[in-house]
Design an enzyme around this catalytic site. Structure first.
Site, PDB file in Angstrom:
ATOM      1  N   VAL A 184       0.833  -1.212   0.000  1.00  0.00           N
ATOM      2  CA  VAL A 184       0.000   0.000   0.000  1.00  0.00           C
ATOM      3  C   VAL A 184       0.865   1.258   0.000  1.00  0.00           C
ATOM      4  O   VAL A 184       0.435   2.323  -0.465  1.00  0.00           O
ATOM      5  CB  VAL A 184      -0.982  -0.012   1.201  1.00  0.00           C
ATOM      6  CG1 VAL A 184      -1.744   1.299   1.319  1.00  0.00           C
ATOM      7  CG2 VAL A 184      -1.974  -1.160   1.058  1.00  0.00           C
TER       8      VAL A 184
ATOM      9  N   LYS B  58      13.152  -1.481   9.446  1.00  0.00           N
ATOM     10  CA  LYS B  58      12.201  -2.470   8.944  1.00  0.00           C
ATOM     11  C   LYS B  58      12.676  -3.747   9.630  1.00  0.00           C
ATOM     12  O   LYS B  58      13.591  -4.427   9.135  1.00  0.00           O
ATOM     13  CB  LYS B  58      12.311  -2.563   7.417  1.00  0.00           C
ATOM     14  CG  LYS B  58      11.584  -3.734   6.783  1.00  0.00           C
ATOM     15  CD  LYS B  58      10.200  -3.360   6.326  1.00  0.00           C
ATOM     16  CE  LYS B  58       9.441  -4.551   5.761  1.00  0.00           C
ATOM     17  NZ  LYS B  58       8.121  -4.187   5.246  1.00  0.00           N
TER      18      LYS B  58
ATOM     19  N   SER C 288      10.333  -9.820   4.132  1.00  0.00           N
ATOM     20  CA  SER C 288      10.341 -11.078   3.387  1.00  0.00           C
ATOM     21  C   SER C 288      10.382 -10.751   1.897  1.00  0.00           C
ATOM     22  O   SER C 288      10.315  -9.585   1.518  1.00  0.00           O
ATOM     23  CB  SER C 288       9.131 -11.940   3.770  1.00  0.00           C
ATOM     24  OG  SER C 288       7.945 -11.213   3.626  1.00  0.00           O
TER      25      SER C 288
ATOM     26  N   GLU D  34       8.852   0.571  10.267  1.00  0.00           N
ATOM     27  CA  GLU D  34       7.935   0.101   9.224  1.00  0.00           C
ATOM     28  C   GLU D  34       7.499  -1.315   9.554  1.00  0.00           C
ATOM     29  O   GLU D  34       8.331  -2.196   9.797  1.00  0.00           O
ATOM     30  CB  GLU D  34       8.586   0.118   7.830  1.00  0.00           C
ATOM     31  CG  GLU D  34       7.580  -0.369   6.774  1.00  0.00           C
ATOM     32  CD  GLU D  34       8.130  -0.629   5.378  1.00  0.00           C
ATOM     33  OE1 GLU D  34       9.180  -0.070   5.012  1.00  0.00           O
ATOM     34  OE2 GLU D  34       7.466  -1.418   4.662  1.00  0.00           O
TER      35      GLU D  34
ATOM     36  N   PRO E 159       0.982  12.013  -3.241  1.00  0.00           N
ATOM     37  CA  PRO E 159       0.699  11.760  -4.662  1.00  0.00           C
ATOM     38  C   PRO E 159       1.434  10.554  -5.238  1.00  0.00           C
ATOM     39  O   PRO E 159       2.492  10.168  -4.734  1.00  0.00           O
ATOM     40  CB  PRO E 159       1.186  13.043  -5.339  1.00  0.00           C
ATOM     41  CG  PRO E 159       2.245  13.565  -4.456  1.00  0.00           C
ATOM     42  CD  PRO E 159       1.875  13.167  -3.047  1.00  0.00           C
TER      43      PRO E 159
HETATM   44  N1  LIG Z   1       3.368   7.449  -4.117  1.00  0.00           N
HETATM   45  C1  LIG Z   1       3.877   6.523  -4.933  1.00  0.00           C
HETATM   46  N2  LIG Z   1       4.286   6.846  -6.174  1.00  0.00           N
HETATM   47  C2  LIG Z   1       4.785   5.890  -7.008  1.00  0.00           C
HETATM   48  N3  LIG Z   1       4.903   4.583  -6.680  1.00  0.00           N
HETATM   49  C3  LIG Z   1       4.511   4.215  -5.447  1.00  0.00           C
HETATM   50  C4  LIG Z   1       3.984   5.158  -4.518  1.00  0.00           C
HETATM   51  N4  LIG Z   1       3.670   4.498  -3.382  1.00  0.00           N
HETATM   52  C5  LIG Z   1       3.991   3.214  -3.589  1.00  0.00           C
HETATM   53  N5  LIG Z   1       4.493   3.030  -4.823  1.00  0.00           N
HETATM   54  C6  LIG Z   1       4.958   1.736  -5.383  1.00  0.00           C
HETATM   55  O1  LIG Z   1       4.008   0.754  -4.980  1.00  0.00           O
HETATM   56  C7  LIG Z   1       4.641  -0.411  -4.494  1.00  0.00           C
HETATM   57  C8  LIG Z   1       4.256  -0.642  -3.039  1.00  0.00           C
HETATM   58  O2  LIG Z   1       4.739   0.420  -2.218  1.00  0.00           O
HETATM   59  P1  LIG Z   1       5.571   0.103  -0.894  1.00  0.00           P
HETATM   60  O3  LIG Z   1       6.709  -0.801  -1.214  1.00  0.00           O
HETATM   61  O4  LIG Z   1       5.896   1.399  -0.245  1.00  0.00           O
HETATM   62  O5  LIG Z   1       4.444  -0.687  -0.080  1.00  0.00           O
HETATM   63  P2  LIG Z   1       4.593  -1.421   1.326  1.00  0.00           P
HETATM   64  O6  LIG Z   1       3.299  -1.230   2.038  1.00  0.00           O
HETATM   65  O7  LIG Z   1       5.816  -0.937   2.003  1.00  0.00           O
HETATM   66  O8  LIG Z   1       4.752  -2.963   0.918  1.00  0.00           O
HETATM   67  P3  LIG Z   1       5.329  -4.177   1.838  1.00  0.00           P
HETATM   68  O9  LIG Z   1       4.144  -4.710   2.571  1.00  0.00           O
HETATM   69  O10 LIG Z   1       5.876  -5.118   0.809  1.00  0.00           O
HETATM   70  O11 LIG Z   1       6.381  -3.619   2.750  1.00  0.00           O
HETATM   71  C9  LIG Z   1       6.134  -0.190  -4.707  1.00  0.00           C
HETATM   72  O12 LIG Z   1       6.509  -0.773  -5.938  1.00  0.00           O
HETATM   73  C10 LIG Z   1       6.293   1.318  -4.779  1.00  0.00           C
HETATM   74  O13 LIG Z   1       7.372   1.717  -5.591  1.00  0.00           O
HETATM   75 MG   LIG Z   2       7.509  -2.003   2.568  1.00  0.00          MG
END
Ligand SMILES: Nc1ncnc2c1ncn2[C@@H]1O[C@H](COP(=O)(O)OP(=O)(O)OP(=O)(O)O)[C@@H](O)[C@H]1O
Ligand SMILES: [Mg+2]
Length: 249
Positions: free
Chosen positions: A15, A39, A43, A119, A210
């Site tokens: 997300v 973090k 995984s 995180e 954004p």
């Molecule tokens: N604001 C944004 N603009 C562009 N890409 C984004 C944005 N937010 C997230 N993404 C993309 O969406 C994907 C998921 O985002 P992110 O890795 O931050 O999620 P996460 O919640 O940390 O996931 P996980 O549970 O695997 O840790 C990634 O590929 C990231 O590059």
């Molecule tokens: Mg993540």
């Protein structure tokens, strides 16, 4: 236990926890704060050129905070290969997760900076080891939470359930950050989602971050994270709420 920190969780995996953690860290750093990030367990790790198992999240967070490779182990003490929830990824890899160790890695980070960001993995009930969930780590660390949510259909249910579960576990939720918000395409769906989330939880929306083509976790592209965070997230309000909550400890 007096420390200043924030726990970043989300309504689901993928997300935007890593992007938002990085964005907050970059903005706090710009405000002159000594920021820490962790973090504790990741995984879905990948092998780098040296054959070392590394987490994309850690690579992104290192860049966002301006730290070099030598800090990787501090930022991500445990990286597992299978793209499964940590409790299962560990069993599949023949690894026993030492919860005490993960907790003290987080504590050490929190003790060594002015403001520490943790995180999570997946969502708030993701199992880290056996029946020890992300919420248990939040509880031990006694940190307030920010929930990252999607702007699109289905987000009301996920957001409300996450906030209710957190409160039922005695955790403090500071509010929500909506990630990948697109002003150009935002309509009645996105706007009513925000209204409902606020109304049903009584919690504030602390920003609408954004979507940016210059940001990518897998490609370790941090774009202009600090600038976007300053512009689209309620950084001062987040700092104030964090300060207030941590002073109750
Ligand atoms: N604001 C944004 N603009 C562009 N890409 C984004 C944005 N937010 C997230 N993404 C993309 O969406 C994907 C998921 O985002 P992110 O890795 O931050 O999620 P996460 O919640 O940390 O996931 P996980 O549970 O695997 O840790 C990634 O590929 C990231 O590059
Ligand atoms: Mg993540």
């Amino acid at each position: 236990m007096l420390h200043k920190g924030l726990f970043i969780t989300a309504t689901d995996t993928e997300v935007g926890k890593t992007v938002i953690t990085g964005a907050l860290a970059a903005a706090f750093k710009q405000r002159g704060l000594q920021v820490g990030v962790i973090k504790p367990v990741a995984s879905g790790g990948v092998r780098n050129n040296n054959g070392q198992l590394v987490a994309e999240d850690a690579t992104f967070l290192l860049k966002a905070t301006g730290l070099d490779e030598t800090h990787r182990k501090v930022i991500n003490p445990l990286c597992l290969a299978p793209a499964l929830t940590p409790a299962v990824a560990a069993v599949e890899s023949g690894i026993t997760i030492d919860i005490d160790h993960l907790e003290s890695c987080c504590q050490n980070m929190l003790n060594s900076c002015e403001l520490g960001l943790v995180e999570g993995v997946g969502g708030i009930t993701a199992p880290i080891w056996a029946d020890y969930l992300v919420a248990d780590l939040m509880k031990t660390l006694a940190l307030p939470i920010i929930i990252v949510a999607r702007p699109n259909l289905g987000t009301i249910n996920h957001a409300v359930l996450t906030a209710h579960y957190a409160r039922q576990r005695g955790l403090t939720v500071l509010g929500f950050i909506i990630n990948s918000w697109q002003d150009e395409t935002c309509g009645v769906l996105e706007q009513s989602n925000l209204d409902y989330i606020k109304r049903l939880t009584g919690l504030p929306i602390l920003g609408k971050f954004p979507h940016s083509n210059k940001i990518s976790v897998p490609q370790a592209k941090i774009g202009n994270l600090a600038e976007l965070a300053n512009h689209h997230l309620a950084i001062d309000q987040i700092l104030r709420l964090t300060e207030e909550d941590n002073s109750h400890e």
